[in-house]
Design an enzyme around this catalytic site. Structure first.
Site, mmCIF file in Angstrom:
data_model
loop_
_atom_site.group_PDB
_atom_site.id
_atom_site.type_symbol
_atom_site.label_atom_id
_atom_site.label_comp_id
_atom_site.label_asym_id
_atom_site.label_seq_id
_atom_site.Cartn_x
_atom_site.Cartn_y
_atom_site.Cartn_z
ATOM 1 N N PHE A 1 2.232 -6.458 4.506
ATOM 2 C CA PHE A 1 1.531 -6.446 3.222
ATOM 3 C C PHE A 1 1.022 -5.058 2.862
ATOM 4 C CE2 PHE A 1 -2.325 -6.547 5.759
ATOM 5 C CZ PHE A 1 -3.335 -6.074 4.937
ATOM 6 N N LYS A 2 0.848 -4.209 3.862
ATOM 7 C CA LYS A 2 0.285 -2.891 3.597
ATOM 8 C C LYS A 2 1.240 -1.989 2.825
ATOM 9 C CE LYS A 2 -2.832 -3.623 7.356
ATOM 10 N NZ LYS A 2 -3.273 -3.354 8.720
ATOM 11 N N ASP A 3 2.520 -2.368 2.764
ATOM 12 C CA ASP A 3 3.465 -1.615 1.930
ATOM 13 C C ASP A 3 3.050 -1.632 0.463
ATOM 14 O OD1 ASP A 3 5.341 -0.808 3.902
ATOM 15 O OD2 ASP A 3 6.262 -2.786 3.876
ATOM 16 N N LEU B 1 0.393 1.092 0.246
ATOM 17 C CA LEU B 1 0.718 2.415 0.771
ATOM 18 C C LEU B 1 1.928 3.062 0.120
ATOM 19 C CD1 LEU B 1 -0.279 1.769 4.452
ATOM 20 C CD2 LEU B 1 -1.309 3.423 2.898
ATOM 21 N N ASP C 1 -6.697 -1.367 12.440
ATOM 22 C CA ASP C 1 -6.392 -0.477 11.336
ATOM 23 C C ASP C 1 -7.627 0.071 10.636
ATOM 24 O OD1 ASP C 1 -3.768 -2.680 10.857
ATOM 25 O OD2 ASP C 1 -3.543 -0.625 11.471
#
Length: 524
Positions: free
Chosen positions: A115-117, A120, A325
């Site tokens: 999900f961090k895509d 980011l 994180d």
């Protein structure tokens, strides 16, 4: 729109300054000077928008057109999501079987299957955009501005940040991660990237950001969820989920929505909170934690404490050194679980919500709120805990509730979900599904739950296979493993091991800025 530190001070920053600064010099986190409201006709005019169109619409409420023009913002958004594998970017899928109306919001269709895509990819393009604009005004021979991006991870932030910043001009990235505390796929995604501006280094982040001289020399930038742009980008998929749900229901339906969010550092669910404050009709948020349950304990007791003040149960996982994180734990206390992205000691973004709670308690007085918040965080730093007043806890409970899920419950949920729905959930998503089941027991059957799915199950093959190895019809290689992961573990890696100290990490950055690609693991 300006941004200020949760811990006070007279300084207000532009959006560009906020993004490039990351953490405030006084240790606070940047928040907007006000939360904008949605335009009067948003439900009609935005109803058929794509993810990209919603991004432009939502982000433009927080970014002045004098900083980023509508054309420039549209270009940034389009470039950020062009490589996602699903046309809807974050599709909503109905979870068949089980009890009640449940949906899965899949957030992992980006380059690194996490999900961090979503945040980011956008943040990487923002960094590049701002630096190119600044360097474009330089005279021949004048020193170019550079950014040294520093982040700590238990896996997904590292790979997503690397893929968001790889080969960006005037940017170097250093990723710290604890040796042996990330999944093999996550480690391979980070350490096999060959771009020369990528360096893999795991903790010490806040200490280095607080070092003013070092920060000034290397122009440190943050990619962890302390960076406001990450929170802002994540608000968009709450709007997309709302419209996707509405389109799947009869026109006359008015769903009562509860988002269930597996989270450690609170950034993902905080984005939903901002969406609700803007005007998105959400009934509540259910926070799903693993056995690193600082958030669940807060909502039960009003105590925000690194270590539970009550005795630790005999069935809980033993503490280990390591982190996740955001704030890595160097003195023990973090428990190693099957959902490592939530293995945290202190929840980095919770400070932002605490500021809004303090602001309400102070009668909307910003100065008093900052002073109150600074006092609370000071106690967390000195004593390892703070207990908020009952009225503050009750205010927090208006929008949120929280549940803790054990590893055994996580494995059982993966099995149960596959049996009922033929859906393969990664362990973090399983924590969300298990929590959704618990909180559903206290709500009306009219509630529609949307569970955020944060990672592709192939990233956590050991846990998924362990849960489903005896399930009929389950074939990991055939049904789960993406082509991109095949052969990844055999690729060449470059590694430097360093001891777990701020000075060791500082030395690596000084010696390799700029330099060739290498991985630095902390915690040997």
């Amino acid at each position: 729109m300006k941004y200020f530190s949760t811990r006070g001070g007279d300084t207000e920053l532009s959006f560009e300054e906020t993004v490039l600064t990351g953490l405030a010099p006084n240790g606070g986190l940047y928040i907007p000077s006000y939360i904008p409201t949605l335009p009067p006709n948003w439900q009609q005019s935005w109803s058929s928008y794509s993810f990209q169109q919603l991004s432009v619409a939502v982000l433009s409420l927080f970014i002045s057109p004098t900083e980023i023009s509508p054309v420039e913002l549209h270009d940034l958004v389009e470039r950020s999501y062009k490589n996602f594998r699903h046309p809807e970017v974050t599709p909503l899928k109905k979870l068949e079987g089980g009890i009640g109306e449940r949906y899965i919001l899949e957030l992992w269709h980006g380059p690194t299957y996490a999900f961090k895509d979503v945040a980011l990819q956008f943040l990487g393009n923002l960094f590049e955009f701002f630096l190119q604009r600044r360097n474009g005004t330089k005279k021949p021979g004048e020193k170019r501005e550079r950014l040294t991006v520093l982040g700590a991870t238990s896996g997904d932030t590292g790979s997503a940040a690397i893929y968001g910043l790889r080969n960006k001009a005037d940017i170097s990235i250093y990723i710290l991660h604890p040796k042996g505390r990330v999944s093999p796929i996550q480690e391979a995604q980070m350490t096999t990237v060959a771009d020369p501006n990528v360096h893999n280094v795991a903790d010490m982040v806040k200490a280095l950001f607080s070092d003013k001289a070092f920060n000034a020399q290397h122009h440190l930038g943050a990619i962890n969820s302390i960076n406001w742009a990450r929170i802002l980008a994540q608000t968009v998929y709450y709007f997309l989920a709302y419209f996707s749900l509405r389109r799947s229901l009869p026109t006359s339906a008015s769903p009562i929505i509860q988002f269930v969010v597996p989270t450690g550092n609170f950034g993902d669910v905080l984005a939903g909170y901002y969406a609700k404050r803007m005007g998105l009709p959400v009934q509540s948020f259910a926070i799903a934690t693993n056995e690193n349950d600082i958030l669940a304990r807060f909502w039960k007791s009003g105590k925000y404490e690194k270590v539970a003040s009550s005795p630790v149960g005999s069935g809980e996982t033993a503490p280990v050194n390591g982190g996740s994180d955001g704030k890595q734990a160097v003195d023990g206390g973090v428990k190693e679980t099957l959902s490592p992205a939530m293995d945290i000691l202190v929840s980095s973004n919770f400070e932002r919500l605490m500021w809004y709670l303090a602001f309400e308690a102070a009668g909307d007085n910003r100065q008093i709120a900052c002073e109150t918040l600074s006092g609370w965080m000071g106690k967390v730093k000195s004593d390892g805990r703070v207990e908020v007043p009952v009225a503050v806890l009750e205010a927090a409970r208006r929008d949120f509730m929280a549940e803790q899920i054990s590893d055994d419950e996580t494995l059982a949920t993966i099995r149960e979900t596959f049996s009922e729905s033929k859906y393969v959930a990664d362990p973090h998503t399983a924590v969300g599904i298990a929590a959704a089941k618990l909180v559903a027991q206290t709500y009306s059957p009219d509630i529609t739950q949307i569970i955020l799915s944060t990672a592709h199950p192939a990233k956590f093959s050991e846990a998924v296979t362990r849960a489903l190895r005896h399930s009929a019809g389950f074939d990991f290689d055939k049904d789960v493993l993406p082509e991109e992961f095949k052969g990844l573990l055999k690729k060449v890696r470059r590694v430097i091991d360093v001891d777990s100290s701020v000075e060791a990490v500082r030395k690596v950055i000084v010696n390799n800025e700029p330099g060739e690609n290498m991985e630095i693991k902390v915690g040997v």
